[in-house]
Write a protein that holds these residues in place. Sequence first.
Motif, PDB file in Angstrom:
ATOM      1  N   THR A 278       0.903  -1.273  -0.115  1.00 57.42           N
ATOM      2  CA  THR A 278      -0.014  -0.088   0.206  1.00 57.42           C
ATOM      3  C   THR A 278       0.917   1.176  -0.024  1.00 57.42           C
ATOM      4  O   THR A 278       0.681   2.159  -0.695  1.00 57.42           O
ATOM      5  CB  THR A 278      -0.957  -0.018   1.346  1.00 57.42           C
ATOM      6  OG1 THR A 278      -1.768  -1.304   1.210  1.00 57.42           O
ATOM      7  CG2 THR A 278      -1.724   1.107   1.181  1.00 57.42           C
ATOM      8  N   ILE A 279       1.887   1.369   0.880  1.00 56.51           N
ATOM      9  CA  ILE A 279       2.870   2.514   0.883  1.00 56.51           C
ATOM     10  C   ILE A 279       3.561   2.654  -0.318  1.00 56.51           C
ATOM     11  O   ILE A 279       3.743   3.639  -1.000  1.00 56.51           O
ATOM     12  CB  ILE A 279       3.613   2.199   1.994  1.00 56.51           C
ATOM     13  CG1 ILE A 279       3.031   2.383   3.479  1.00 56.51           C
ATOM     14  CG2 ILE A 279       4.793   3.505   2.100  1.00 56.51           C
ATOM     15  CD1 ILE A 279       3.932   2.000   4.558  1.00 56.51           C
TER      16      ILE A 279
ATOM     17  N   VAL B 195       3.947  18.258  -0.446  1.00 58.47           N
ATOM     18  CA  VAL B 195       3.563  18.846  -1.879  1.00 58.47           C
ATOM     19  C   VAL B 195       2.916  20.318  -1.903  1.00 58.47           C
ATOM     20  O   VAL B 195       3.300  21.236  -2.756  1.00 58.47           O
ATOM     21  CB  VAL B 195       2.435  17.937  -2.634  1.00 58.47           C
ATOM     22  CG1 VAL B 195       1.814  18.587  -3.902  1.00 58.47           C
ATOM     23  CG2 VAL B 195       3.146  16.618  -2.989  1.00 58.47           C
ATOM     24  N   LYS B 196       2.289  20.624  -0.711  1.00 58.06           N
ATOM     25  CA  LYS B 196       1.793  21.953  -0.551  1.00 58.06           C
ATOM     26  C   LYS B 196       2.582  22.927  -0.140  1.00 58.06           C
ATOM     27  O   LYS B 196       2.513  24.143  -0.348  1.00 58.06           O
ATOM     28  CB  LYS B 196       0.632  21.947   0.205  1.00 58.06           C
ATOM     29  CG  LYS B 196      -0.709  20.955  -0.433  1.00 58.06           C
ATOM     30  CD  LYS B 196      -1.854  20.935   0.790  1.00 58.06           C
ATOM     31  CE  LYS B 196      -2.915  20.110   0.022  1.00 58.06           C
ATOM     32  NZ  LYS B 196      -4.107  19.953   1.181  1.00 58.06           N
ATOM     33  N   HIS B 197       3.552  22.451   0.976  1.00 60.79           N
ATOM     34  CA  HIS B 197       4.108  23.617   1.703  1.00 60.79           C
ATOM     35  C   HIS B 197       5.544  23.482   1.542  1.00 60.79           C
ATOM     36  O   HIS B 197       6.396  24.257   2.210  1.00 60.79           O
ATOM     37  CB  HIS B 197       3.639  23.646   3.118  1.00 60.79           C
ATOM     38  CG  HIS B 197       2.251  23.663   3.396  1.00 60.79           C
ATOM     39  ND1 HIS B 197       1.370  24.594   3.155  1.00 60.79           N
ATOM     40  CD2 HIS B 197       1.248  22.414   3.918  1.00 60.79           C
ATOM     41  CE1 HIS B 197       0.199  24.527   3.692  1.00 60.79           C
ATOM     42  NE2 HIS B 197       0.060  23.146   3.891  1.00 60.79           N
ATOM     43  N   SER B 198       6.289  22.544   0.583  1.00 63.89           N
ATOM     44  CA  SER B 198       7.634  22.162   0.682  1.00 63.89           C
ATOM     45  C   SER B 198       8.315  22.575  -0.555  1.00 63.89           C
ATOM     46  O   SER B 198       7.527  22.183  -1.666  1.00 63.89           O
ATOM     47  CB  SER B 198       7.852  20.878   1.205  1.00 63.89           C
ATOM     48  OG  SER B 198       9.342  20.760   1.264  1.00 63.89           O
TER      49      SER B 198
ATOM     50  N   ASP C  69       2.791   7.808  -6.830  1.00 62.62           N
ATOM     51  CA  ASP C  69       2.145   9.183  -7.390  1.00 62.62           C
ATOM     52  C   ASP C  69       3.139  10.314  -6.997  1.00 62.62           C
ATOM     53  O   ASP C  69       2.723  11.519  -7.178  1.00 62.62           O
ATOM     54  CB  ASP C  69       0.966   9.430  -6.444  1.00 62.62           C
ATOM     55  CG  ASP C  69      -0.195   8.398  -6.987  1.00 62.62           C
ATOM     56  OD1 ASP C  69      -0.358   7.739  -8.157  1.00 62.62           O
ATOM     57  OD2 ASP C  69      -1.169   7.839  -6.150  1.00 62.62           O
ATOM     58  N   TYR C  70       4.300  10.005  -6.405  1.00 66.47           N
ATOM     59  CA  TYR C  70       5.344  10.875  -6.337  1.00 66.47           C
ATOM     60  C   TYR C  70       6.329  10.809  -6.907  1.00 66.47           C
ATOM     61  O   TYR C  70       7.621  10.984  -6.293  1.00 66.47           O
ATOM     62  CB  TYR C  70       5.391  11.396  -4.617  1.00 66.47           C
ATOM     63  CG  TYR C  70       4.256  11.568  -3.848  1.00 66.47           C
ATOM     64  CD1 TYR C  70       3.652  12.931  -3.288  1.00 66.47           C
ATOM     65  CD2 TYR C  70       3.061  10.592  -3.678  1.00 66.47           C
ATOM     66  CE1 TYR C  70       2.636  13.109  -3.079  1.00 66.47           C
ATOM     67  CE2 TYR C  70       2.092  10.920  -2.723  1.00 66.47           C
ATOM     68  CZ  TYR C  70       1.927  12.147  -2.490  1.00 66.47           C
ATOM     69  OH  TYR C  70       0.718  12.687  -1.783  1.00 66.47           O
ATOM     70  N   LYS C  71       6.498  10.506  -8.199  1.00 69.51           N
ATOM     71  CA  LYS C  71       7.588  10.185  -8.950  1.00 69.51           C
ATOM     72  C   LYS C  71       8.671  11.450  -9.093  1.00 69.51           C
ATOM     73  O   LYS C  71       9.762  11.252  -9.618  1.00 69.51           O
ATOM     74  CB  LYS C  71       7.380   9.508 -10.200  1.00 69.51           C
ATOM     75  CG  LYS C  71       6.622   8.196 -10.021  1.00 69.51           C
ATOM     76  CD  LYS C  71       6.297   7.519 -11.471  1.00 69.51           C
ATOM     77  CE  LYS C  71       5.467   6.098 -11.012  1.00 69.51           C
ATOM     78  NZ  LYS C  71       5.306   5.841 -12.454  1.00 69.51           N
ATOM     79  N   THR C  72       8.135  12.686  -8.966  1.00 65.40           N
ATOM     80  CA  THR C  72       8.780  13.585  -9.196  1.00 65.40           C
ATOM     81  C   THR C  72       9.794  13.935  -8.050  1.00 65.40           C
ATOM     82  O   THR C  72      10.596  14.688  -8.223  1.00 65.40           O
ATOM     83  CB  THR C  72       7.879  15.012  -9.317  1.00 65.40           C
ATOM     84  OG1 THR C  72       7.154  14.948  -8.211  1.00 65.40           O
ATOM     85  CG2 THR C  72       6.964  14.979 -10.531  1.00 65.40           C
ATOM     86  N   TYR C  73       9.674  13.134  -7.102  1.00 68.41           N
ATOM     87  CA  TYR C  73      10.572  13.228  -5.821  1.00 68.41           C
ATOM     88  C   TYR C  73      11.278  12.026  -5.635  1.00 68.41           C
ATOM     89  O   TYR C  73      11.048  11.071  -6.428  1.00 68.41           O
ATOM     90  CB  TYR C  73       9.952  13.403  -4.482  1.00 68.41           C
ATOM     91  CG  TYR C  73       8.995  14.668  -4.392  1.00 68.41           C
ATOM     92  CD1 TYR C  73       9.480  15.831  -3.739  1.00 68.41           C
ATOM     93  CD2 TYR C  73       7.588  14.782  -4.863  1.00 68.41           C
ATOM     94  CE1 TYR C  73       8.699  17.030  -3.673  1.00 68.41           C
ATOM     95  CE2 TYR C  73       6.697  15.920  -4.467  1.00 68.41           C
ATOM     96  CZ  TYR C  73       7.131  16.859  -4.126  1.00 68.41           C
ATOM     97  OH  TYR C  73       6.459  18.122  -3.948  1.00 68.41           O
TER      98      TYR C  73
ATOM     99  N   LEU D 177      -1.029   8.600   8.177  1.00 65.43           N
ATOM    100  CA  LEU D 177       0.049   9.580   8.265  1.00 65.43           C
ATOM    101  C   LEU D 177       0.799   9.955   6.997  1.00 65.43           C
ATOM    102  O   LEU D 177       1.213  11.050   6.706  1.00 65.43           O
ATOM    103  CB  LEU D 177       0.757   9.099   9.470  1.00 65.43           C
ATOM    104  CG  LEU D 177       0.133   9.000  10.888  1.00 65.43           C
ATOM    105  CD1 LEU D 177       1.136   8.261  11.830  1.00 65.43           C
ATOM    106  CD2 LEU D 177      -0.237  10.499  11.456  1.00 65.43           C
ATOM    107  N   ILE D 178       0.928   8.720   6.284  1.00 61.86           N
ATOM    108  CA  ILE D 178       1.817   8.667   5.258  1.00 61.86           C
ATOM    109  C   ILE D 178       1.260   9.696   4.124  1.00 61.86           C
ATOM    110  O   ILE D 178       2.007  10.715   3.515  1.00 61.86           O
ATOM    111  CB  ILE D 178       2.241   7.321   4.705  1.00 61.86           C
ATOM    112  CG1 ILE D 178       3.068   6.781   5.651  1.00 61.86           C
ATOM    113  CG2 ILE D 178       2.989   7.603   3.224  1.00 61.86           C
ATOM    114  CD1 ILE D 178       3.652   5.281   5.102  1.00 61.86           C
ATOM    115  N   LYS D 179      -0.090   9.589   3.731  1.00 58.36           N
ATOM    116  CA  LYS D 179      -0.928  10.147   3.057  1.00 58.36           C
ATOM    117  C   LYS D 179      -0.892  11.574   3.399  1.00 58.36           C
ATOM    118  O   LYS D 179      -0.660  12.625   2.278  1.00 58.36           O
ATOM    119  CB  LYS D 179      -2.248   9.602   2.680  1.00 58.36           C
ATOM    120  CG  LYS D 179      -2.291   8.346   2.080  1.00 58.36           C
ATOM    121  CD  LYS D 179      -3.923   8.136   1.957  1.00 58.36           C
ATOM    122  CE  LYS D 179      -4.034   6.749   1.095  1.00 58.36           C
ATOM    123  NZ  LYS D 179      -5.460   6.213   0.879  1.00 58.36           N
TER     124      LYS D 179
END
Length: 355
Positions: free
Chosen positions: A239-240, A282-285, A246-250, A273-275
């Motif tokens: 699952t993780i 993504v929003k603040h960093s 979905d975060y391949k850009t990182y 927690l992970i989600k």
Amino acid sequence: MDTLIDKCIILICCSITLIDGSISVLPVYVFVTAFGISCLNTYFDQSKVTVLTGCFYLLLCFLVPPFCLLLPLIFYDFFTRKFWYLSVIGVAACLRYLTIDFQPMHLSILVYFLLSFLLCYRTDTFQKLSHQLKISRDNSRELNLLLENKNKDLLEKQDYEIHLATLKERNRIAREIHDNVGHMLSRSILQTGALLAVNKDNNLKAPLLSVKDTLSSAMDSIRESVHDLHDDSIDLYDTIRTILKDYKTYETTFEYDMSDNIPRNVKYCLIMLIKEGLSNIVKHSDASHIVILVREHPSFFQIQISDNGNPLCKASASHGIGLENMQERVQALHGTFRTSIDNGFKIFASIPKNT
């Protein structure tokens, strides 16, 4: 140890030739000098020392010929280092001594030369074989360790595949129950309700209500069972990994060390927690690297989510609704939740077992 034994044998044999019955200190000088040089060569075990001490003793042999009586002891170091040129010079000094002061007993020096060579050859051969044996033994142990590790990895992989297959089978059973039995019960409940609506006989009303209640109870039980099967069939690791796709850009680093028996509520808490943590990044960093550590300890579960973003960009995200929801979810399981700004933003949570 073998070299010391060989030298002791040669020293004892050569010392016999020093006993001539005369009262003289020369044999003592010869014995002490040869013994001291042999000890130096053994202690330092260096070619330069052997050459220097050997040349010094050969010079003594030419100046004072009786020193040749203990020359086989020095020859042992020559043979060990394969200084054949010094050995030839020593043989020449010995032959010179025999021509100057020939005695039948002195011929035994040649025998001791041969004995010194044979002992050196035997010890050298034994040490080489012993070294090869140690190498073979070490290689064998290394291969055994590699095989044990590979067998362990294969067993762990097999256990994981069995566990994953079990979870998939549970999911399939849950879907089958939901799609087939659940639908039939739903249809039966609807049909019973329709019969109650069109029924005019009061004697049948109570039995139909009883049938409807029984079907509703069965539907509730099946729904709970399906939910339990589905929840137990969730594989936390997969699952993780699916979430991280979905975060391949990182650039992501994911370390996972958990057993298969994880409580359902802990699974959902860690997933949430992970989600939420990834969403905050993504929003603040302005981070480019994300690290997720999920570990199981003897008494608690632990998760850490961190990034390499600018701490100033994280200041506004240190007190948000998302973090409050995360904290409430962890505290509901009697766990601890902390955040910190240290070379990026870090989220740390631990959940005790048996919660």
